[in-house]
Design an enzyme around this catalytic site. Structure first.
Site, short mmCIF file in Angstrom:
data_model
loop_
_atom_site.label_atom_id
_atom_site.label_comp_id
_atom_site.label_asym_id
_atom_site.label_seq_id
_atom_site.Cartn_x
_atom_site.Cartn_y
_atom_site.Cartn_z
N LYS A 111 9.52 22.94 -13.94
CA LYS A 111 8.45 21.81 -13.91
C LYS A 111 8.15 21.68 -12.44
CE LYS A 111 7.27 17.08 -14.72
NZ LYS A 111 7.64 15.84 -15.42
N GLU A 139 -2.74 17.59 -12.78
CA GLU A 139 -2.60 18.17 -14.09
C GLU A 139 -4.39 18.40 -14.37
OE1 GLU A 139 -0.26 15.77 -17.04
OE2 GLU A 139 -1.74 16.21 -18.61
N HIS A 165 3.26 17.62 -27.44
CA HIS A 165 2.93 16.43 -27.04
C HIS A 165 1.66 15.93 -27.88
CE1 HIS A 165 6.39 16.73 -24.27
NE2 HIS A 165 6.03 15.66 -23.79
N GLU A 220 12.99 18.08 -24.46
CA GLU A 220 12.25 18.64 -23.34
C GLU A 220 12.80 19.79 -22.61
OE1 GLU A 220 9.26 17.02 -22.75
OE2 GLU A 220 9.38 15.06 -23.27
N ASN A 226 2.54 19.87 -21.65
CA ASN A 226 2.31 19.06 -22.77
C ASN A 226 2.59 19.80 -24.17
OD1 ASN A 226 1.60 16.83 -21.17
ND2 ASN A 226 -0.80 17.59 -21.11
N LYS A 271 4.80 11.57 -11.24
CA LYS A 271 3.89 10.40 -12.21
C LYS A 271 4.77 9.36 -12.27
CE LYS A 271 1.52 13.56 -15.14
NZ LYS A 271 1.20 13.88 -16.84
N ARG A 297 0.97 -1.30 0.00
CA ARG A 297 0.09 0.04 0.02
C ARG A 297 0.85 1.22 0.10
NH1 ARG A 297 -3.04 -3.67 2.67
NH2 ARG A 297 -4.98 -4.16 1.45
N HIS A 306 10.65 9.58 -28.64
CA HIS A 306 9.82 10.59 -27.98
C HIS A 306 10.15 12.05 -28.09
CE1 HIS A 306 6.66 12.22 -25.08
NE2 HIS A 306 7.63 12.77 -24.52
N ARG A 359 -0.67 22.53 -15.47
CA ARG A 359 0.36 21.32 -15.81
C ARG A 359 0.10 20.79 -17.10
NH1 ARG A 359 2.41 16.36 -11.80
NH2 ARG A 359 4.08 15.37 -13.32
N HIS A 391 2.75 12.62 -29.51
CA HIS A 391 2.22 11.48 -29.19
C HIS A 391 1.75 10.80 -30.28
CE1 HIS A 391 1.74 12.33 -24.60
NE2 HIS A 391 2.92 11.67 -24.90
N1 LIG Z 1 6.73 9.95 -15.09
C1 LIG Z 1 6.85 11.04 -15.84
O1 LIG Z 1 6.34 12.16 -15.60
C2 LIG Z 1 7.50 10.96 -17.18
C3 LIG Z 1 7.75 12.21 -18.14
C4 LIG Z 1 8.39 11.75 -19.17
C5 LIG Z 1 8.74 10.62 -19.63
N2 LIG Z 1 8.48 9.49 -19.08
C6 LIG Z 1 8.81 8.18 -19.40
O2 LIG Z 1 10.36 7.97 -19.39
C7 LIG Z 1 10.45 6.95 -20.21
C8 LIG Z 1 11.76 7.41 -20.97
O3 LIG Z 1 12.81 7.74 -20.25
P1 LIG Z 1 14.19 7.50 -20.82
O4 LIG Z 1 14.39 8.39 -21.90
O5 LIG Z 1 15.26 7.98 -19.69
O6 LIG Z 1 14.30 6.16 -21.30
P2 LIG Z 1 15.21 5.10 -20.44
O7 LIG Z 1 14.92 4.69 -19.19
O8 LIG Z 1 14.83 3.58 -21.65
O9 LIG Z 1 16.73 5.19 -20.85
C9 LIG Z 1 17.07 5.28 -22.18
C10 LIG Z 1 18.48 4.40 -22.51
O10 LIG Z 1 19.62 4.98 -21.70
C11 LIG Z 1 20.38 3.81 -20.82
N3 LIG Z 1 20.82 4.85 -19.93
C12 LIG Z 1 20.25 5.24 -18.89
N4 LIG Z 1 21.32 6.09 -18.02
C13 LIG Z 1 22.25 6.04 -18.72
C14 LIG Z 1 23.62 6.46 -18.60
N5 LIG Z 1 23.96 7.47 -17.50
N6 LIG Z 1 24.63 6.10 -19.41
C15 LIG Z 1 24.40 5.45 -20.65
N7 LIG Z 1 23.19 4.82 -20.90
C16 LIG Z 1 22.19 5.14 -19.73
C17 LIG Z 1 19.40 3.13 -20.49
O11 LIG Z 1 19.71 1.81 -20.07
C18 LIG Z 1 18.31 2.96 -21.67
O12 LIG Z 1 18.89 2.02 -22.62
C19 LIG Z 1 9.22 6.78 -20.94
O13 LIG Z 1 8.97 5.76 -20.57
C20 LIG Z 1 8.35 7.99 -20.88
O14 LIG Z 1 6.88 7.45 -20.78
C21 LIG Z 1 7.91 9.64 -17.86
ZN LIG Z 2 7.60 14.49 -23.11
#
Ligand SMILES: NC(=O)c1ccc[n+]([C@@H]2O[C@H](COP(=O)([O-])OP(=O)(O)OC[C@H]3O[C@@H](n4cnc5c(N)ncnc54)[C@H](O)[C@@H]3O)[C@@H](O)[C@H]2O)c1
Ligand SMILES: [Zn+2]
Length: 364
Positions: A229, A239, A250, A187, A247, A145, A123, A266, A243, A254
């Site tokens: 942010k 949101e 986006h 971003e 987007n 999120k 929980r 993305h 917030r 998307h």
């Molecule tokens: N929660 C939120 O508010 C929010 C906002 C935006 C995006 N997201 C989510 O975030 C995700 C994308 O995140 P991301 O782009 O970080 O992707 P990811 O976590 O897949 O990382 C991208 C790649 O980089 C590698 N990596 C990570 N750190 C590294 C480092 N320091 N050196 C070398 N390689 C490294 C990872 O192993 C992976 O292969 C999506 O699923 C998206 O939906 C969430």
């Molecule tokens: Zn984004």
């Protein structure tokens, strides 16, 4: 730099974000204080562990503090409920209980999955985030999120749970592949366009330093993006209003991701989406041509696409936009830039106008 996100409830919740070029060195002390008597379970992206595990162990990160270490294969494919169940079972067998905490180390995938798990494990237990991609440092680790994907769509299951603390060290970015750096930069450019003209100018004039991952230049853009942010999240955690400005780019972004079966990344799609929003805004007489040009230039400098592939039909983009979970009612809803550093929410978009913009960007 330290940023507090205060969420107005009783008792008040605060999510603390620490950003610094020597943050790695400060993590053991900060965690010791924040964890108190809690046991800590680490969920690391295995790629990041291979690159950085030795270094942080040398710095005394408490990897075995009455808890344990779990390595996670982070890919969008692994961002699903089955992973959450697997990780949860590993926590149970390692003895994690309600007095435990989770520390996520990795990019947005690891952070979203580990954050989701923390929010529902017994929980809900506290979560700490150590983001290691630029995208995670400026976006996904901030704001609480969490979530996983379904085959039907991204992030369809999730929760809001603020991390207790977020530790951001720009030196993690030195090992990040160029393509991942670019996704995060999209971003950052978005943040600047939404509300920080000074950040915009910094990005415009510091391409070389950022490209070679100079920690001080990175620190500068990460701090500014996190500040923006965090202010928005503090004003509207769930949101329902402001917030939504996050987007920007986006809505079309998307749609492009979905229509290319996620072949286009993305950040790249958000860049094209921002250009589409800016074109629309210019057509509506709300944005100067010069600002649109600056946006296209900055995206092109970073190698982000600013055109839509002709194989994608404008009608399909509009259908995808209408199906987006972030749509409000029946109207097409857009965040439009009105100048660099300012956006407005606009819900009265004419379909024909939108089609013209999509076609002018190359859509079929
Ligand atoms: N929660 C939120 O508010 C929010 C906002 C935006 C995006 N997201 C989510 O975030 C995700 C994308 O995140 P991301 O782009 O970080 O992707 P990811 O976590 O897949 O990382 C991208 C790649 O980089 C590698 N990596 C990570 N750190 C590294 C480092 N320091 N050196 C070398 N390689 C490294 C990872 O192993 C992976 O292969 C999506 O699923 C998206 O939906 C969430
Ligand atoms: Zn984004």
């Amino acid at each position: 730099m330290k940023i507090d996100i205060r969420l107005g409830e009783t008792p008040a919740r605060v999510s603390e974000i620490f950003i610094g070029e020597d943050m790695m060195e400060s993590v053991p002390g900060a965690l010791e204080k924040a964890l108190g008597t809690r046991s800590a379970y680490w969920i690391w992206d295995e790629t990041v562990w291979a690159l950085w595990g030795g270094k942080v162990a040398d710095l005394g990160w408490p990897m075995d503090r009455n808890g344990g270490l779990i390595l996670f294969t982070a890919s969008e494919f692994d961002k699903r409920l089955a992973s959450v169940e697997l990780l949860a079972r590993r926590l149970v067998s390692a003895g994690a209980n309600r007095d435990s905490a989770i520390i996520a180390v990795g990019g947005g995938v690891t952070g979203d999955v580990a954050g989701f798990l923390a929010s529902i494990y017994m929980r809900g237990i506290p979560c700490f985030q150590v983001p290691t991609t630029l995208l995670a440092q400026v976006d996904s680790s901030i704001g609480g999120k969490t979530g996983v994907d379904l085959p039907e769509g991204k992030n369809l299951l999730g929760t809001f749970q603020q991390p207790v603390q977020v530790y951001i060290d720009p030196r993690f970015i030195t090992t990040l592949p160029d393509e991942e750096l670019r996704q995060g930069m999209a971003e950052v450019i978005k943040s600047a366009m939404i509300g920080d003209e000074v950040l915009w100018k910094f990005v415009e004039t510091n391409f070389d330093a950022l490209k070679r991952r100079d920690p001080s230049a990175l620190s500068r853009i990460i701090s500014a993006s996190c500040l923006l942010k965090s202010r928005v999240v503090q004003a509207d955690e769930k949101e329902s209003g402001v917030r939504r400005t996050l987007n920007l780019g986006h809505t079309v972004g998307h749609a492009l991701e979905k229509l290319t079966g996620f072949r286009l990344r993305h950040g790249d799609c958000v860049a094209t989406g921002m250009v589409a929003a800016a074109q629309l805004s210019k057509r509506l007489g709300k944005l100067h041509a010069e600002d649109l040009q600056r946006l296209e230039n900055i995206c092109e400098t970073w190698g982000m696409p600013v055109r839509i592939p002709a194989s994608i039909k404008s009608g399909d983009i509009i259908d995808a936009v209408r199906a987006d979970k972030k749509r409000i009612g029946e109207k097409l809803h857009f965040i439009l830039p009105v100048r660099i550093g300012k956006v407005i929410e606009f819900t009265d978009i004419d379909n024909g106008e939108f089609v013209e913009v999509l076609k002018s960007l190359g859509a079929g």
